[in-house]
Structures are given as structure tokens and as C-alpha cells.
Design an enzyme around this catalytic site. Structure first.
Site, PDB file in Angstrom:
ATOM      1  N   ASP A 110      44.117  12.601 -21.512  1.00 19.06           N
ATOM      2  CA  ASP A 110      44.260  11.941 -20.224  1.00 19.06           C
ATOM      3  C   ASP A 110      43.484  12.747 -19.185  1.00 19.06           C
ATOM      4  OD1 ASP A 110      45.641   9.815 -18.743  1.00 19.06           O
ATOM      5  OD2 ASP A 110      47.219  10.088 -20.226  1.00 19.06           O
ATOM      6  N   ASP A 149      43.078   8.035 -15.814  1.00 23.13           N
ATOM      7  CA  ASP A 149      44.245   7.516 -15.108  1.00 23.13           C
ATOM      8  C   ASP A 149      43.827   6.772 -13.840  1.00 23.13           C
ATOM      9  OD1 ASP A 149      47.220   7.519 -14.818  1.00 23.13           O
ATOM     10  OD2 ASP A 149      46.778   8.710 -13.025  1.00 23.13           O
ATOM     11  N   GLU A 205      42.089   3.216 -17.238  1.00 25.33           N
ATOM     12  CA  GLU A 205      43.335   2.514 -16.920  1.00 25.33           C
ATOM     13  C   GLU A 205      43.075   1.659 -15.691  1.00 25.33           C
ATOM     14  OE1 GLU A 205      48.041   3.293 -15.902  1.00 25.33           O
ATOM     15  OE2 GLU A 205      46.506   4.581 -15.017  1.00 25.33           O
ATOM     16  N   HIS A 258      53.300   4.069 -21.901  1.00 28.70           N
ATOM     17  CA  HIS A 258      54.360   4.875 -21.297  1.00 28.70           C
ATOM     18  C   HIS A 258      54.862   4.336 -19.972  1.00 28.70           C
ATOM     19  CE1 HIS A 258      50.590   6.056 -19.530  1.00 28.70           C
ATOM     20  NE2 HIS A 258      51.211   6.714 -18.566  1.00 28.70           N
ATOM     21  N   ASP A 259      54.278   3.252 -19.482  1.00 23.43           N
ATOM     22  CA  ASP A 259      54.657   2.690 -18.180  1.00 23.43           C
ATOM     23  C   ASP A 259      55.321   1.326 -18.272  1.00 23.43           C
ATOM     24  OD1 ASP A 259      53.741   4.821 -16.632  1.00 23.43           O
ATOM     25  OD2 ASP A 259      51.709   4.024 -16.512  1.00 23.43           O
TER      26      ASP A 259
END
Length: 527
Positions: free
Chosen positions: A99, A201, A264, A325-326
Site C-alpha cells: 500500500d 490509497d 484505489e 478492508h473497507d
């Protein structure tokens, strides 16, 4: 398939490091723990591991508040242990992605500490500072994605700084060339170590309006939604200048050979595909998140696939994401039976699939008591459903109590023990066995990797489509309903079904009866 890049041929597996495997008993997953599970991932059949942030951090947002971009937080291990993990992964044929969190740093990063020390500090312009409005309040109406104003008053220097997320996460000023050079150095640091690429990100948020204009109200806002939805994010996301940054990142990675840049980006497809750039100078894969929030029915999914595939630029490589993860886990969104159908969908669509750890065993959202909530998004906006703890609970490795082999200490989030890798590993009817079979099938059939996708049709509750490459023709049928149904197809051999009862029914003649919530893959023609 050798003409494709590894990330086009492969399947990516996301690891949330706090929750994958704890090696030292502190209840938090770490790099040595991940290293011990690499053989499992290689045997599963994935091609790359993407590890969520491991950088030194005060952990206000669990690592997305970075205090040092070129090191590892002691909670997760050391830089040497990361190198060991990466070396072992490469031995096993697994690529390693990190990330990259360039939109904001921690407020404890030395850059920000210098920036806030005085108005004339050389790094003052590395962040977004503004004078108060005429009434002494925030400079404009921009809202934080974690609730409240996105502007934080700094008493020492008499200005506000901008933070799209927590106040502990000040946004960097990507209009400043020095910031761009510094972040390019970060990419090179990890690339020099041998990292195979990055997931970037919140890529679409990097640039903000140069005039700091107010965002307009959102006429579609409904009470109970996250507060920042009250405004249309016209001046705080998807600004035209962000594409220059993406081109620069892509150029840096290209210097290192076959590296991948994943963005993302939560945007509608028409805006999303612009991040591929012109002629392939943008992100290799702007993440396609449509399946995360889709209504689970054949008509909507068929329309989504068609619209996405037709919107892609000629040079673009598609991708699909089923969980992360969100967002709530797929088995909780659609149920465990349909999670099997979703697995077939993900691994037979055109493009690179990304798996979220635990989805391969059908993990569901964990039950989090009020006094166990960790996520700052929920703590700051209780009751709005923004809490991300349920989808971040620890991996379930075996049936040992009380923590399913994740840790010998007290886990940072509760662990479900109703199922595990060990429970499912030798069970031919398990979700894990289905994923393994799908990954073997994908690796052995070029049509599933580089073939076209054609004849996408919804027949009531059934979605069907074909994957074609040269003489390979695969027919995929997904029953998204709870009743059996007959589906017309040409004669062929059943390569895979989500129903173990179909074993022995290797050939179909003109039609196939799908059981409720069954998915099948049929080889047609000369396959």
C-alpha cells in the site's frame, strides 16, 4: 499466456496485516506471521500478495497515518523481516505489493512537524494551510470523510490545515513539486528493495481545487448517511490535475520493468476509466469496485459487466474486486450459498481478480460489541454503519480455541471460530475447495485469463456469459435465485459446479438444470 504481464495473468490476494497471523502473542498480526503463511497462499493458487500499510504510524487510522514512508512499524516487525518475507514470497513465485499512502501523512511525520512549526518554514507549503474565513471559522465548507469539518485550527501559526480524513492525517500539497519529488523517492526506495508494485490509497483525492471553492450541496443526501455526503465533492476529488501525478508514478514504475500500479478510486465507470490514461500512461488498473455495492441479481450484474467492458479504453486491462478492508464481506452481503456463486463470477470475469483474505473460506463479518469498536470512522460517527471492524476480524486458521490459530494472546478484534482453513482444507464441498478448484481451472484455461467475454445475458435469476480464446469456449451460468431452473446451452463437459451433487454428470446435451444458487462452468466445442 506469456505475452501478458504477471499482473494480467495473475490473481491478487489482499492481506490486512493486523489480522492475518500473529507470531509473537501480542494479538496483532505481523510480518513474521505472514511469512509463515506464504506456503498456504502459494498452495491456494494466487499470484501476488498485497499487504495493507505496515509503515511506522501512531495508528490513529491503523497505519493509514504514516509517520515514516521508508520503514516498518515495530508492531509489524522490522525492515529486515520485510525483506525476508519478500524473498520467501519470490521463492514461492508470489509477487509482493505494498500500500502506498500519498494523500496524507501522520501529523507526527517530521514533514508536518516542520510545516506547522512556523509560517515561514521551508516545508510550510508541503501541506494545505489557509487563513480563517472572515468570521474566524474554517476557510470553506469542506467536510472530513470521518465527520465534521475538514479544517483543523492551529493555534501556534493562526491558520487552518486541511485533512480529508482524521485531523491526525493532514493532506499533503501535491501541487508542490518538492512533495512530488519526495514521494517519488519513496516509491524508488521500495522498488529498489524489489517490491513488485503498489496499490495507491485514495488516488482520486490527491489534488484539491486551487481556489478552495465551497463544495455545492448534495440534493440526493439522505439523513443517516455519512456527514460528508451532504456535499457534492466537486472541488475535493477527481480534479483534472491528478492525472499528471498518475502519469508520473507510472513512469517511475516503468523504469523498474514489470511493476504494477493499482489505484484505489471510488468513482462511476465513466470517470474511473480515465485513470488508465491516454495510450496506457495512467494506472495499470484503477480498481473496479462495482461488485462491492451491486444489488445481487442477474439483470444488474449483466448490465454492469456490459457497461464496464464497453467503457474500457482499447489499451486497458480490466479488474474486479469482491471484497476489501473497507466494505462488508461478500458472505455477509449475499449469504454463504451465493458467496460460492460470487466466487465463480469473480474468477471467470475478464480481467484480474482481487481476493480479500478469508473470503476463500467464506468468512462473514465479525460481531463487534460496543466496547470492542476500534475503527475511528465508527467512533466519530456512531450508528451510521461506517464501522469497518467487522470485515477486519482475524483470519480463522484452525479449530483451536479460543482464537482459531491466529494468536496465543488476546486478539485486537474478536475471532470467529465457526469455521477455519483446517476445517475446510480436506472437505471437497467446502468454500476453500471451490476456490482452489477455480484457481486451478483459471491457470489451465487461457480463455479465463485472456479470452473475450461475450453473450452476457440475464435470464430471470440466471446470469450467463461465455469466455472465448482461439478454440476454447467456456460457458458460465450463475443461478442468483433460490429456485432451480433449466438453462439452454450447447453440448459440452461440466468443468466445475458449486454443487458436489453434480459430480459424475460430466456431459450436458443442449440444456442444463441449475439447482438453486448453483454456478457451473461448461466447456464447449473443441475444448
Amino acid at each position: 499466456m506469456s505475452e501478458l504481464a504477471w499482473w494480467q495473468r495473475g490473481v491478487i490476494y489482499q492481506i490486512y496485516p493486523r489480522s492475518f497471523q500473529d507470531s509473537n502473542g501480542d494479538g496483532i498480526g505481523d510480518l513474521p506471521g505472514i511469512r509463515t503463511r506464504l506456503e498456504y497462499l502459494a498452495a491456494l493458487g494466487v499470484d501476488a500478495v498485497w499487504i495493507s500499510p505496515i509503515y511506522p504510524s501512531p495508528m490513529a487510522d491503523f497505519g493509514y497515518d504514516v509517520a515514516d514512508y521508508c520503514n516498518v512499524d515495530p508492531m509489524f516487525g522490522t525492515l529486515d523481516e520485510f525483506k525476508q518475507l519478500m524473498g520467501r514470497a519470490h521463492q514461492l513465485g508470489l509477487n509482493v505489493l505494498l500500500d502506498f499512502v500519498p494523500n496524507h501523512s501522520s501529523d507526527r511525520h517530521p514533514w508536518f512537524e516542520e510545516s506547522r512549526s512556523s509560517r515561514d518554514n521551508p516545508r510550510r507549503d508541503w501541506y494545505l494551510w489557509r487563513d480563517p474565513a472572515s468570521d474566524g471559522g474554517p476557510p470553506n465548507n469542506w467536510l472530513s470523510r470521518m465527520g465534521g469539518s475538514a479544517w483543523e485550527w492551529d493555534e501556534r501559526t493562526g491558520q487552518y490545515y486541511y485533512h480529508a480524513f482524521l485531523r491526525e492525517q493532514p493532506d499533503l500539497n501535491w501541487r508542490n513539486p518538492q512533495v512530488r519529488r519526495a514521494m517519488d523517492d519513496v516509491l524508488r526506495f521500495w522498488l529498489d528493495l524489489g517490491v513488485d508494485g503498489f496499490r495507491v490509497d485514495v488516488l482520486w483525492l490527491l489534488i484539491k481545487d486551487a481556489l478552495f471553492r465551497d463544495n455545492p450541496p448534495n440534493p440526493a443526501y439522505r439523513p443517516g448517511e455519512p456527514e460528508h455526503h451532504r456535499l457534492l465533492q466537486r472541488y475535493t476529488e477527481d480534479q483534472p490535475e491528478v492525472h499528471d501525478i498518475v502519469r508520473s508514478m507510472r513512469a517511475t514504475l516503468r523504469e523498474y520493468g514489470e511493476r504494477v500500479l493499482i489505484g484505489e478510486i471510488y468513482l462511476p465507470v465513466a470517470q474511473l476509466v480515465k485513470y488508465y490514461g491516454a495510450g496506457g500512461d495512467g494506472a495499470d488498473m484503477p480498481f473496479n469496485f462495482q461488485l462491492l455495492n451491486a444489488r445481487w441479481n442477474a439483470r444488474e450484474i449483466a448490465s454492469m459487466i456490459q457497461a464496464y467492458d464497453s467503457a474500457l479504453p482499447e489499451h486497458a486491462w480490466p479488474n474486479w474486486v469482491l471484497g476489501n478492508h473497507d466494505n462488508p464481506r461478500v458472505a455477509s452481503r449475499v449469504g454463504i450459498a451465493q458467496a460460492r456463486v460470487a466466487a465463480v463470477l469473480l474468477l471467470t470475469l475478464r480481467g484480474t481478480p482481487t481476493l480479500y483474505y478469508g473470503d476463500e473460506i467464506g468468512m462473514t463479518d465479525g460481531a463487534i460489541a460496543l466496547d470492542e469498536i476500534q475503527d475511528p470512522a465508527e467512533l466519530r460517527q456512531p450508528g451510521i454503519g461506517q464501522g469497518r471492524d467487522p470485515e477486519r476480524t482475524p483470519m480463522q486458521w484452525d479449530g483451536s480455541l479460543p482464537h482459531a490459530g491466529f494468536t496465543r494472546g488476546r486478539p485486537w478484534l474478536p475471532v470467529d471460530t465457526t469455521t477455519s482453513v483446517r476445517d475446510q482444507d480436506n472437505d471437497v464441498s467446502s468454500v476453500l475447495s471451490l476456490y482452489k478448484s477455480l484457481l486451478v481451472l483459471r491457470r489451465s484455461h487461457a480463455a479465463l485469463v485472456q479470452g473475450t467475454i461475450e453473450n452476457i445475458v440475464a435470464h430471470g435469476d440466471v446470469l450467463t456469459y461465455e469466455r472465448r480464446y482461439r478454440n476454447q469456449r467456456l460457458f458460465i451460468a450463475l443461478n442468483m435465485g433460490d429456485e432451480g431452473v433449466d438453462v439452454q446451452t450447447q453440448s459440452g463437459a461440466v468443468l466445475l459446479s458449486t454443487m458436489t451433487s453434480r459430480r459424475g454428470q460430466a456431459v450436458v446435451q443442449g440444456a442444463i438444470h441449475l439447482a438453486a444458487e448453483e454456478a457451473v462452468i461448461v466447456a464447449r466445442g473443441n475444448e
